[in-house]
Design an enzyme around this catalytic site. Structure first.
Site, PDB file in Angstrom:
ATOM      1  N   TYR A 150     -21.373  -7.646   5.342  1.00 32.04           N
ATOM      2  CA  TYR A 150     -21.380  -7.005   4.031  1.00 32.04           C
ATOM      3  C   TYR A 150     -21.944  -5.582   4.145  1.00 32.04           C
ATOM      4  O   TYR A 150     -21.370  -4.627   3.600  1.00 32.04           O
ATOM      5  CB  TYR A 150     -22.220  -7.826   3.058  1.00 32.04           C
ATOM      6  CG  TYR A 150     -22.342  -7.238   1.679  1.00 32.04           C
ATOM      7  CD1 TYR A 150     -21.221  -7.065   0.874  1.00 32.04           C
ATOM      8  CD2 TYR A 150     -23.586  -6.866   1.159  1.00 32.04           C
ATOM      9  CE1 TYR A 150     -21.327  -6.533  -0.402  1.00 32.04           C
ATOM     10  CE2 TYR A 150     -23.703  -6.343  -0.109  1.00 32.04           C
ATOM     11  CZ  TYR A 150     -22.573  -6.172  -0.888  1.00 32.04           C
ATOM     12  OH  TYR A 150     -22.694  -5.641  -2.156  1.00 32.04           O
ATOM     13  N   SER A 172     -23.418  -0.492  -3.072  1.00 32.01           N
ATOM     14  CA  SER A 172     -24.545  -1.421  -2.992  1.00 32.01           C
ATOM     15  C   SER A 172     -25.666  -0.758  -2.218  1.00 32.01           C
ATOM     16  O   SER A 172     -25.431   0.133  -1.387  1.00 32.01           O
ATOM     17  CB  SER A 172     -24.110  -2.705  -2.269  1.00 32.01           C
ATOM     18  OG  SER A 172     -25.231  -3.509  -1.917  1.00 32.01           O
TER      19      SER A 172
END
Length: 276
Positions: free
Chosen positions: A146, A133
Site C-alpha cells: 500500500y 494517504s
C-alpha cells in the site's frame, strides 16, 4: 454556470461524503462506482448522476466521462478517490495481490486522468485532485505494498502538476493521515491481510509487536470521511496553487518526523515505534 465534478469510488466513505458535500454546495456531481445498481441515496438527488466506473475497466472509464459530459455539458473537476489498502507481510503477499493494488491505486488513477485530459485541454481549464494517504509520506510495516502504491501516486501527482501547469490544468493531492473512521478501508485491509503463520513463523513475534502499535494508532483515530471531504472541497475551491493538503491528527508524530528530522534520525524514530 454550475460547475461539475466527477468522483470515483463514490459508493461509500470519502467518495460518498464528497459527493454529498459538492452537491450541497450547488455543484453538478457525477458519482461513479463499480455497482451503481446498489446505490439508493445519491440516486434520489437532482443534478447528481450515478454511473458505473471501475478503474480497472477502461471502457467503463470512457463511458462514465461521456455520460457526465452528455448530462452536464462539461466536467470541471476530477476527484480520484477510488482505492484500497493491501496489508500483510510482503513475503506472504502474492504477485497477483501486488498487481491488483497497483492496478487500482496507481494505474487506475492514471487511466481515469488520461481519459479526461483531452476534455480539460479543450476547455483550457480543469483540476485533478488525487486522494492520497499519509502512507505516501511515511511508511509502516505490514503496509509495504500500500505504501509503495501511495508513494508512486505522490510522485505521479507532483510531476503531473508541473507538466500540466502551462495548460491551465491544476493537480492537487489531499492526504488523509492517522486513519479515517466510517469507511470500509480497515475492514477490507483486515480481510486481505497476507500472512502465513504456518509457513512463516519467523514473523510471529514481530506481528504481535506491530499489532500492539497499530492498536494504539487506531484507538487515537478521530478523522471522519466528512472531514476529508471538507478538505477536498477546500482544495477544489480555494483558488490556490498549493499542491498538498494534509488532513488528520499527527498524534504519533510521523508527519512531523518525516518533515523535520534528517533521514537516519527519522528511520531510527520509526523503527522505535515497532521495536518493543
Amino acid at each position: 454556470m454550475k460547475k461539475t465534478v466527477l468522483i470515483t469510488g463514490a459508493s461509500s466513505g470519502i467518495g460518498k461524503a464528497a459527493s454529498r458535500l459538492f452537491h450541497a454546495n450547488g455543484w453538478n456531481v457525477i458519482a461513479t462506482m463499480r455497482s451503481p445498481e446498489k446505490e439508493t441515496e445519491l440516486t434520489a438527488l437532482a443534478d447528481l448522476l450515478v454511473v458505473r466506473l471501475d478503474v480497472q475497466d477502461r471502457d467503463s472509464i470512457d463511458s462514465a466521462i461521456k455520460a457526465g459530459i452528455d448530462r452536464f455539458g462539461r466536467i470541471d473537476l476530477l476527484v480520484n478517490n477510488a482505492g484500497y489498502g493491501q496489508s500483510g507481510i510482503f513475503e506472504a503477499t502474492s504477485r497477483e495481490k501486488i498487481q491488483q493494488q497497483f492496478d487500482v491505486n496507481v494505474f487506475g488513477v492514471m487511466d481515469v486522468t488520461r481519459a479526461i485530459l483531452w476534455h480539460f485541454r479543450a476547455n483550457k481549464a480543469g483540476l485533478v485532485i488525487n486522494v492520497s494517504s499519509g502512507a505516501g509520506l511515511f511508511t509502516l510495516p505490514t503496509l509495504s505494498i500500500y505504501c509503495a502504491s501511495k508513494f508512486a501516486l505522490e510522485g505521479f501527482t507532483e510531476a503531473l502538476s508541473y507538466e500540466l501547469l502551462a495548460l491551465g490544468i491544476g493537480v492537487k493531492s489531499v492526504i488523509p493521515h492517522g486513519g479515517v473512521a466510517q469507511t470500509g478501508f480497515q475492514e477490507r485491509a483486515g480481510a486481505d491481510f497476507a500472512v502465513d503463520p504456518a509457513g512463516l513463523p519467523d514473523y510471529n513475534e514481530f506481528l504481535q509487536r506491530a499489532q500492539r502499535s497499530f492498536g494504539a494508532m487506531i484507538a487515537a483515530r478521530m478523522m471522519t470521511s466528512s472531514d476529508v471531504a471538507g478538505v477536498i472541497y477546500e482544495a477544489a475551491t480555494d483558488g490556490r496553487d498549493q499542491l498538498r493538503y494534509l488532513v488528520g491528527d499527527d498524534a504519533r508524530g510521523f508527519v512531523k518526523a518525516r518533515r523535520s528530522m534528517d533521514d537516519q534520525a527519522y528511520v531510527d524514530f520509526m523503527r522505535g515505534q515497532f521495536a518493543g
